[in-house]
Design a protein around this motif. Structure first.
Motif, PDB file in Angstrom:
ATOM      1  N   ARG A 154      -8.035   3.461  -6.891  1.00 19.40           N
ATOM      2  CA  ARG A 154      -7.788   1.899  -6.902  1.00 19.40           C
ATOM      3  C   ARG A 154      -7.249   1.435  -8.225  1.00 19.40           C
ATOM      4  O   ARG A 154      -6.645   0.748  -8.239  1.00 19.40           O
ATOM      5  CB  ARG A 154      -8.986   1.242  -6.178  1.00 19.40           C
ATOM      6  CG  ARG A 154      -9.140   1.729  -4.644  1.00 19.40           C
ATOM      7  CD  ARG A 154     -10.117   0.817  -3.945  1.00 19.40           C
ATOM      8  NE  ARG A 154     -11.256   0.631  -4.510  1.00 19.40           N
ATOM      9  CZ  ARG A 154     -12.469   0.160  -3.895  1.00 19.40           C
ATOM     10  NH1 ARG A 154     -12.117  -0.637  -2.999  1.00 19.40           N
ATOM     11  NH2 ARG A 154     -13.772   0.267  -4.469  1.00 19.40           N
ATOM     12  N   PHE A 175       0.355  -2.180  -9.509  1.00 16.49           N
ATOM     13  CA  PHE A 175       0.598  -3.546  -9.225  1.00 16.49           C
ATOM     14  C   PHE A 175       0.760  -4.435 -10.589  1.00 16.49           C
ATOM     15  O   PHE A 175       1.677  -5.324 -10.359  1.00 16.49           O
ATOM     16  CB  PHE A 175      -0.503  -3.900  -8.350  1.00 16.49           C
ATOM     17  CG  PHE A 175      -0.517  -3.247  -6.953  1.00 16.49           C
ATOM     18  CD1 PHE A 175       0.323  -2.419  -6.682  1.00 16.49           C
ATOM     19  CD2 PHE A 175      -1.497  -3.416  -6.325  1.00 16.49           C
ATOM     20  CE1 PHE A 175       0.440  -1.592  -5.441  1.00 16.49           C
ATOM     21  CE2 PHE A 175      -1.636  -2.693  -5.095  1.00 16.49           C
ATOM     22  CZ  PHE A 175      -0.866  -1.865  -4.572  1.00 16.49           C
ATOM     23  N   GLN A 226      -8.888  -1.846   0.025  1.00 15.68           N
ATOM     24  CA  GLN A 226      -8.566  -2.730  -1.116  1.00 15.68           C
ATOM     25  C   GLN A 226      -9.655  -3.266  -2.012  1.00 15.68           C
ATOM     26  O   GLN A 226     -10.391  -3.916  -1.292  1.00 15.68           O
ATOM     27  CB  GLN A 226      -7.456  -3.585  -0.582  1.00 15.68           C
ATOM     28  CG  GLN A 226      -6.199  -2.964   0.066  1.00 15.68           C
ATOM     29  CD  GLN A 226      -5.239  -3.941   0.244  1.00 15.68           C
ATOM     30  OE1 GLN A 226      -4.608  -4.293  -0.837  1.00 15.68           O
ATOM     31  NE2 GLN A 226      -4.979  -4.073   1.390  1.00 15.68           N
ATOM     32  N   SER A 234      -5.808   3.239 -10.472  1.00 15.64           N
ATOM     33  CA  SER A 234      -4.217   3.674 -10.688  1.00 15.64           C
ATOM     34  C   SER A 234      -3.201   2.605  -9.853  1.00 15.64           C
ATOM     35  O   SER A 234      -2.236   2.360 -10.238  1.00 15.64           O
ATOM     36  CB  SER A 234      -4.043   5.017 -10.012  1.00 15.64           C
ATOM     37  OG  SER A 234      -4.546   6.010 -10.946  1.00 15.64           O
ATOM     38  N   LYS A 235      -3.898   2.451  -8.560  1.00 12.88           N
ATOM     39  CA  LYS A 235      -2.713   1.427  -7.940  1.00 12.88           C
ATOM     40  C   LYS A 235      -2.908  -0.066  -8.758  1.00 12.88           C
ATOM     41  O   LYS A 235      -1.850  -0.463  -8.690  1.00 12.88           O
ATOM     42  CB  LYS A 235      -3.274   1.333  -6.461  1.00 12.88           C
ATOM     43  CG  LYS A 235      -3.323   2.181  -5.558  1.00 12.88           C
ATOM     44  CD  LYS A 235      -3.577   1.995  -3.962  1.00 12.88           C
ATOM     45  CE  LYS A 235      -3.616   2.837  -3.203  1.00 12.88           C
ATOM     46  NZ  LYS A 235      -4.229   2.624  -1.827  1.00 12.88           N
ATOM     47  N   GLU A 236      -3.822  -0.420  -9.270  1.00 13.27           N
ATOM     48  CA  GLU A 236      -4.167  -1.806  -9.717  1.00 13.27           C
ATOM     49  C   GLU A 236      -3.120  -1.566 -11.045  1.00 13.27           C
ATOM     50  O   GLU A 236      -2.402  -2.766 -11.435  1.00 13.27           O
ATOM     51  CB  GLU A 236      -5.479  -2.070 -10.027  1.00 13.27           C
ATOM     52  CG  GLU A 236      -5.704  -3.218 -11.369  1.00 13.27           C
ATOM     53  CD  GLU A 236      -5.235  -4.473 -10.349  1.00 13.27           C
ATOM     54  OE1 GLU A 236      -4.910  -5.553 -11.014  1.00 13.27           O
ATOM     55  OE2 GLU A 236      -4.866  -4.512  -9.181  1.00 13.27           O
ATOM     56  N   GLN A 255       0.873  -1.089   0.152  1.00 11.32           N
ATOM     57  CA  GLN A 255      -0.060   0.138   0.100  1.00 11.32           C
ATOM     58  C   GLN A 255       0.810   1.257  -0.115  1.00 11.32           C
ATOM     59  O   GLN A 255       0.556   2.185  -0.725  1.00 11.32           O
ATOM     60  CB  GLN A 255      -0.869   0.186   1.014  1.00 11.32           C
ATOM     61  CG  GLN A 255      -2.120  -0.977   1.089  1.00 11.32           C
ATOM     62  CD  GLN A 255      -2.886  -0.755  -0.107  1.00 11.32           C
ATOM     63  OE1 GLN A 255      -3.364   0.220  -0.306  1.00 11.32           O
ATOM     64  NE2 GLN A 255      -2.936  -1.863  -1.092  1.00 11.32           N
ATOM     65  N   GLY A 278       2.178   1.575  -3.511  1.00 14.55           N
ATOM     66  CA  GLY A 278       1.190   2.189  -4.273  1.00 14.55           C
ATOM     67  C   GLY A 278       0.836   3.607  -4.270  1.00 14.55           C
ATOM     68  O   GLY A 278       0.954   4.219  -5.387  1.00 14.55           O
ATOM     69  N   MET A 279       0.948   4.035  -3.072  1.00 15.74           N
ATOM     70  CA  MET A 279       0.887   5.622  -2.712  1.00 15.74           C
ATOM     71  C   MET A 279       1.862   6.301  -3.352  1.00 15.74           C
ATOM     72  O   MET A 279       1.982   7.439  -4.122  1.00 15.74           O
ATOM     73  CB  MET A 279       0.438   5.943  -1.638  1.00 15.74           C
ATOM     74  CG  MET A 279      -1.074   5.566  -1.137  1.00 15.74           C
ATOM     75  SD  MET A 279      -1.113   6.001   0.543  1.00 15.74           S
ATOM     76  CE  MET A 279      -3.201   6.021   0.792  1.00 15.74           C
ATOM     77  N   MET A 311       2.067   5.122  -7.742  1.00 17.90           N
ATOM     78  CA  MET A 311       0.929   5.054  -8.839  1.00 17.90           C
ATOM     79  C   MET A 311       0.933   6.184  -9.416  1.00 17.90           C
ATOM     80  O   MET A 311       1.579   7.320  -9.347  1.00 17.90           O
ATOM     81  CB  MET A 311      -0.229   5.058  -8.118  1.00 17.90           C
ATOM     82  CG  MET A 311      -0.688   6.138  -7.470  1.00 17.90           C
ATOM     83  SD  MET A 311      -2.429   5.672  -6.580  1.00 17.90           S
ATOM     84  CE  MET A 311      -2.735   7.326  -5.818  1.00 17.90           C
ATOM     85  N   ASN A 358      -6.720  -5.491  -6.449  1.00 14.36           N
ATOM     86  CA  ASN A 358      -5.632  -5.006  -5.884  1.00 14.36           C
ATOM     87  C   ASN A 358      -4.893  -6.263  -4.916  1.00 14.36           C
ATOM     88  O   ASN A 358      -3.707  -6.240  -5.079  1.00 14.36           O
ATOM     89  CB  ASN A 358      -5.973  -3.713  -4.910  1.00 14.36           C
ATOM     90  CG  ASN A 358      -6.576  -2.490  -5.605  1.00 14.36           C
ATOM     91  OD1 ASN A 358      -7.008  -1.709  -5.071  1.00 14.36           O
ATOM     92  ND2 ASN A 358      -6.263  -2.347  -7.002  1.00 14.36           N
TER      93      ASN A 358
END
Length: 516
Positions: free
Chosen positions: A290, A297, A460, A292-294, A271, A274-275, A278, A464
């Motif tokens: 979420r 990842f 999440q 953008s995080k995906e 996490q 991710g921050m 991303m 994710n």
């Protein structure tokens, strides 16, 4: 501070003993049902968080709390036990929640809304009977062992308690660990999403409730100063550290089948990753963030076992106190090969981060306690000061301090006073406590409020979770059932030698645990 059994008054607002956050409104009326009412999570984290939310005026007068557990108890007994626990926090500076005193009106408001129900969540008739106590909006919080996550959700579905009708919401909060590997996470998602819509599922990671973690987004996307430099043209590498001085203590039985990698990497550290890494989202809506995080990842190359190091602490000394070896801890096998330390190297195959390694490390019984992100920049393309003593200047760094220091540190070069062009390394620091008034909190306050208001940004999504497990799956498979490569390190050290070598082979070194 025992209180009478009085029903909650819908006309009584929460006692706002502190000013509510600007722009924040009380959450809608809701019944919070906590499965695992007698558990540690409920007593040490959820109740202090609800106490703080009540003091901020963010809970509706119609808010109610129903605790569910198999333990024989009454509402009065449960309430008195929680009150005693809250009072104990005033005497324990090491507790997650430590306050000089407990405001009786504020805690009393919470207590008026407590109800205890003895029930077996595997008994359909008892769960249906529980549903008769829950009109309107409801959140079911699974503060239970992870093996019960899917069975409880399936039972709620059979009892008809998660059907959303008449404009009312029904949501389920699920704690970590969400699976033990990729296969189990996929199966858990399959079972849960067979009952619930994704929008009803709030997979919680209390790490994201920390102000300093959320500040990463504010720092990156609220300031033009940083984002133009946030790419492989300027950044050499990134280190993400979660180091603890404590050992497993009395949690050996839990830790043995889990280990440092499962416990920390696919959730907490991913996490943070991710921050930090991303792409800028188009908005701060939950799905946009979420997604953008995906995308990030999915760009992580599955980690090769050669880019992973594991260690286990032996006997040693931490902060001047003797520490027994992990294998001597209660609940731990004498020949255990469970890792208490892990270091990994991540490769991100996208335009922004190609060629920039991310190094992640976490461990127990180490020589320093800190959670931080160190962004190390490349050196200038030309050394203008080659004829002075500045030829080997240290690199610039931005350090995101999460705990125990909370804020941001910039390391840069500045001219030393005097006639010569002599540069020295200096630090520019921002600390939350120097600027903002701070109050005791446990990190769940923001997350509970977001769940009540339907904001899933800090929770999440299924994809994710699975993407994070997919990245570490090759390492888990390589480590399964064997002790090859497990290094012992003495308690109080910075970790195993292999962790240092992981960076040394790239010409780099870990930022010291006794740094800022």
């Amino acid at each position: 501070m025992s209180l009478p059994d009085t029903p909650p008054s819908d006309a009584t607002p929460a006692p706002a003993t502190s000013r509510a956050p600007a722009g924040a409104r009380p959450a809608p009326a809701c019944t919070l049902v906590i499965f695992g009412a007698h558990g540690d999570l409920t007593k040490r984290l959820l109740m202090p968080a609800l106490y703080n939310l009540a003091g901020s005026g963010l809970l509706d007068p119609g808010f109610r709390i129903i605790g569910v557990d198999r333990v024989a108890s009454t509402t009065a007994q449960w309430r008195d036990g929680l009150t005693e626990m809250m009072q104990s926090f005033t005497h324990d500076p090491n507790a997650e929640f430590h306050a000089p005193s407990i405001d009786s009106a504020q805690w009393g408001w919470v207590c008026e809304r407590l109800e205890y129900v003895q029930a077996d969540f595997g008994d359909l008739a008892q769960v249906r009977a529980l549903g008769e106590k829950i009109p309107g909006n409801a959140i079911f919080y699974l503060a239970v062992s992870s093996r019960f996550f899917a069975p409880v959700v399936e039972m709620l579905g059979r009892a008809g308690l998660v059907t959303q009708a008449d404009g009312h919401f029904r949501r389920v909060v699920i704690e970590k660990p969400f699976g033990a590997d990729l296969k189990s996470a996929q199966e858990l998602n399959r079972r849960i999403l067979a009952v619930l819509d994704e929008s009803q599922v709030y997979r919680i990671d209390h790490f994201l409730g920390k102000e300093t973690v959320q500040n990463i987004l504010a720092m990156r996307f609220g300031n033009l100063l940083f984002e133009p430099l946030w790419r492989n043209e300027f950044i050499d590498h990134v280190q993400i550290t979660a180091a603890e001085t404590i050992g497993v203590e009395q949690r050996g039985a839990f830790y043995e089948p889990t280990g440092a990698l499962r416990d920390m990497i696919p959730n907490h550290l991913f996490q943070l990753f991710g921050m930090v890494a991303m792409e800028p989202p188009n908005s701060f809506s939950a799905d946009t963030v979420r997604t953008s995080k995906e995308q990030l990842f999915e760009a992580v190359r599955p980690i090769a076992p050669t880019d992973a190091v594991r260690g286990q602490y032996g006997a040693g000394t931490v902060e001047g106190k003797p520490v027994i070896a992990y294998r001597e801890s209660p609940g731990v096998a004498p020949d255990s090969h469970t890792e208490t330390y892990v270091a990994l190297k991540l490769h991100v195959d996208n335009w922004r981060w190609a060629g920039v390694p991310f190094y992640l490390r976490t461990g127990k019984s180490l020589g320093g306690r800190r959670t931080e992100v160190v962004v190390q920049f490349k050196k200038p393309p030309m050394m203008m000061f080659r004829d002075t003593e500045t030829q080997e200047l240290p690199p610039n760094r931005i350090i995101l301090n999460i705990q125990p220091a909370q804020g941001l540190t910039v390391e840069m070069g500045a001219k030393r006073p005097g006639p010569k062009m002599d540069l020295a390394e200096v630090q520019v620091r921002f600390r939350y406590g120097d600027v903002f008034a701070q109050s005791p909190n446990v990190g769940y306050e923001t997350l509970l409020y977001d769940c009540l208001t339907g904001d899933a940004t800090l929770f999440q999504r299924a994809d994710n979770i699975e993407a994070a497990w997919r990245a570490v799956d090759p390492v888990l498979k390589a480590w399964a059932g064997n002790a090859d490569g497990l290094e012992l390190y003495p308690a109080g050290a910075t970790g195993p030698k292999g962790a240092d070598e992981l960076l040394e082979r790239d010409g780099r070194a870990w930022y010291p645990l006794d740094g800022v």
